[in-house]
Scaffold this active site. Structure first.
Site, PDB file in Angstrom:
ATOM      1  N   ASN A 191      24.057  38.240 -26.027  1.00  0.00           N
ATOM      2  CA  ASN A 191      24.520  37.372 -27.107  1.00  0.00           C
ATOM      3  C   ASN A 191      25.244  38.158 -28.200  1.00  0.00           C
ATOM      4  O   ASN A 191      26.277  37.717 -28.716  1.00  0.00           O
ATOM      5  CB  ASN A 191      23.335  36.602 -27.702  1.00  0.00           C
TER       6      ASN A 191
ATOM      7  N   CYS B 169      16.003  33.598 -19.772  1.00  0.00           N
ATOM      8  CA  CYS B 169      14.696  34.199 -20.064  1.00  0.00           C
ATOM      9  C   CYS B 169      13.580  33.151 -20.073  1.00  0.00           C
ATOM     10  O   CYS B 169      12.397  33.494 -19.960  1.00  0.00           O
ATOM     11  CB  CYS B 169      14.737  34.916 -21.404  1.00  0.00           C
TER      12      CYS B 169
END
Length: 446
Positions: free
Chosen positions: A306, A45
């Site tokens: 995650n 990201c």
């Protein structure tokens, strides 16, 4: 006695989260990770900010190196692409992409965390030089190197989703002429249309040429891209970045019988288990449970990857734990504005045939008595009969990220607008008004 072996395919967010959690819970587990790229455990990201120079080096994007994982007792094979999985024999075959050597290992537990890959549409000219996609650190290195050349003036972004909107920031910082092409009627079409219009207005305010409802037809050039052609015109281009969406990187097991969605996303349960025993999946190659829709969906976000990786690692490490699900919460910086969303949009609520209502307010980010007050646009989607909050979308120059997280928590806990409107939020003129923007929006529902 031979140690139990965990093999993880894919070494970025989900894969390394799973490996690390399993290692902490089971010190005796033999853990092997195969990653086809050169890097593991990095924040994809952050790639646009690295390209734009806000993140000074790619090393800042990397959480841990292979050597650091080796010290934890996790064997990492970078530049190894898994080309075959035999679920009956419980073996994995990986090819060294540098020397074509083949390595075959057996497993007791397997985690598929191969992420996603950019969708490449075979437009004429798509193979020309300086026509690129952004997915990995090497992709970012190449884009950064090309864009640093002063001869690269006209940058065309194909696709109006998160990646290219973040690249608007990067390319504007680098002083490029930026043009974005989107075949849909609005940019950022995961949001409701009025927010897409705000994205367009903000982009154009900063000199970006925005083309919505326009489709790419051809990329033109002699070896290197020189211009693009759409169904409405031709435009100069020294660099083209294609971001037409992503698809799960699961082609190597497409005929294995493992349950998938139509797009190739591996279907998993709340423990990350697939339809095949001892095989788990997490991240951008897997489905994820949506708390409001109450079904498995495909929402590839780093936060989801995650969390799923941690759950899978916990289960493999011996814990009896379930993943409660997600709301699709996301936030995006675009030039001087921030856009955030969580839960259902109005479009989604309508498609689900929910009896819903909406309210949109413009509320101050802090007190007008303190300098720099800005307005935040907040749109709530709620159940008509109960006023239970189903979703929220926000846009503004300051204070959006804080509020979208407050609304995500409210939706996660099943709060109504009446309950949210009376929460004891903090107040000080530099940060809020006596009625915070979130409370103002909630209390506007009658």
């Amino acid at each position: 006695m031979q140690k139990r072996r965990l093999i993880v395919i894919g070494g970025v967010a989900a894969g390394m989260s799973a490996a690390s959690k399993a290692r902490r819970l089971d010190p005796d587990l033999d853990i092997v990770v195969f990653e086809r790229g050169e890097y593991v455990s990095y924040g994809a990201c952050g790639l646009p900010y690295y390209i734009g120079g806000l993140t000074e080096s790619k090393e800042r994007l990397i959480a841990r190196t292979p050597r650091e994982f080796e010290k934890m007792g996790i064997k990492v094979f970078t530049s190894h692409e898994v080309i075959d999985v035999n679920f009956e024999e419980k073996t994995v075959k990986a090819r060294n992409v540098k020397n074509n050597g083949i390595l075959t290992k057996s497993y007791d537990s397997l985690v598929i965390a191969t992420g996603a890959e950019p969708i490449i549409v075979p437009f004429p000219g798509v193979d020309l030089e300086n026509v690129l996609t952004l997915s990995t650190i090497p992709d970012a290195d190449k884009i950064k190197e090309i864009a640093s050349n002063d001869d690269i003036k006209d940058v065309v972004l194909i696709g109006g989703g998160y990646i290219n909107l973040e690249l608007i920031d990067a390319m504007t910082l680098l002083g490029k002429n930026v043009r974005i092409i989107e075949r849909m009627d609005t940019l950022l079409n995961k949001f409701d249309n009025e927010f897409g219009e705000m994205v367009k207005k903000e982009s154009e305010k900063h000199g970006v040429s925005v083309h919505t409802g326009e489709s790419l037809e051809e990329i033109i050039g002699n070896n290197k891209v020189e211009k693009i052609k759409t169904d409405k015109g031709e435009y100069p281009a020294d660099l083209v970045i294609m971001a037409l969406g992503i698809r799960p990187n699961t082609g190597f097991i497409k005929d294995s019988g493992i349950e998938m969605l139509k797009n190739g996303a591996i279907v998993v349960d709340k423990k990350g288990r697939t339809s095949i025993p001892d095989v788990y999946s997490a991240g951008d190659c897997a489905t994820i449970y949506h708390k409001i829709k109450k079904e498995n969906v495909y929402i590839p976000l780093g936060t989801n990857a995650n969390k799923q990786g941690k759950i899978v690692g916990s289960v493999i490490g011996g814990e009896d734990i379930n993943f409660s699900g997600i709301l699709g919460t996301a936030v995006l910086k675009l030039l001087d504005m921030t856009f955030g969303m969580t839960g259902l949009t109005e479009k989604e609520a309508k498609n689900l045939s929910i009896d819903y209502g909406t309210i949109t307010v413009d509320a101050p980010n802090h007190a007008g008595t303190y300098p720099g007050m800005k307005k935040i646009t907040i749109k709530l989607v709620y159940e008509n009969n109960t006023h239970k909050i189903l979703g929220a979308q926000l846009a503004g120059e300051d204070g959006v990220a804080k509020r979208v997280d407050v609304l995500a928590l409210a939706i996660d806990r099943g709060m109504t607008t009446e309950e949210l409107g009376m929460v004891d939020f903090s107040y000080s003129p530099p940060y809020a008004t006596p009625w915070d923007a979130v409370a103002i929006a909630a209390n506007a529902v009658k």
